[in-house]
Design an enzyme around this catalytic site. Sequence first.
Site, PDB file in Angstrom:
ATOM      1  N   ASP A  41      46.294  46.284  39.429  1.00 24.44           N
ATOM      2  CA  ASP A  41      46.705  44.900  39.222  1.00 24.44           C
ATOM      3  C   ASP A  41      47.921  44.619  40.108  1.00 24.44           C
ATOM      4  O   ASP A  41      49.031  45.065  39.816  1.00 24.44           O
ATOM      5  CB  ASP A  41      47.086  44.665  37.759  1.00 24.44           C
ATOM      6  CG  ASP A  41      45.967  45.062  36.807  1.00 24.44           C
ATOM      7  OD1 ASP A  41      45.075  44.252  36.591  1.00 24.44           O
ATOM      8  OD2 ASP A  41      46.009  46.201  36.295  1.00 24.44           O
ATOM      9  N   ASP A 189      38.318  41.000  31.680  1.00 24.78           N
ATOM     10  CA  ASP A 189      39.615  41.668  31.730  1.00 24.78           C
ATOM     11  C   ASP A 189      40.581  40.976  30.788  1.00 24.78           C
ATOM     12  O   ASP A 189      40.879  39.791  30.949  1.00 24.78           O
ATOM     13  CB  ASP A 189      40.148  41.613  33.168  1.00 24.78           C
ATOM     14  CG  ASP A 189      41.475  42.343  33.336  1.00 24.78           C
ATOM     15  OD1 ASP A 189      41.976  42.926  32.354  1.00 24.78           O
ATOM     16  OD2 ASP A 189      42.019  42.322  34.458  1.00 24.78           O
TER      17      ASP A 189
END
Length: 240
Positions: A41, A189
């Site tokens: 990320d 997610d």
Amino acid sequence: MVYGKPREIQIIPSVLPGDFGNLGADVKRMEDAGCHRIQFDVMDGNFVPNVTFGPDTIKHCRKYTNLPFETQLMVSEKCTDAMLDQFVEVSKGPNGEPGVVIVHVEACTHLHRTLSKIRAAGGSPSVAMNPHTPPEMVENVLDLVDHVLVMTVNPGFGGQKFIPTMIPKIEKLRKWIVDRNLDVDIEVDGGIKATKETIGICAAAGANCFIAGSGLFAFEDMSEGVQKLTALAKEAQESS
């Protein structure tokens, strides 16, 4: 049954809950646990209210695992434009295989161009959308991507609560993909845990790739977490 032929379930841990001072050990744990690939990320403090790491961190993690990488660019358009080639390169596999590079529709004015650049640079182009973004924002690029990622929390921090109202978005995307005979995975997610109320309902709606951060790190034996998440998703695919 889930709409259309069920696709392979994939469990993809995020490194966000990991030890940033010892990520090499964490990515090796993920490989040993039987994960399918690893998500990095990338946050720049502009698109989301957090800062994580740049391409060098991803590059250094490559020597600790042979798993495929997936880089989610939660960054401003300026950052994407300036560093896209670098992220495509460090996301590649150990033998140069295309790595998944995910850009956010909200941060790309020229989305077709950006996705095409990822493919041309040897990456696997994919697109993500925040919870408030309607699926129609990616409808016209589904033919250019390998994955479409539905955020089920607002991006920026791990450990957030799953937003169940994202399920109709997943269902709509799944119908478009199946009806157009596209080879596209749907990822989710945010807040995914080993429960029917998160991974179960997402799998039933048509998602098959699941980003699990804190939900997977909660298991002392990460392989147990992978097995439980996979079993729940498959059960939902078969019984929905």
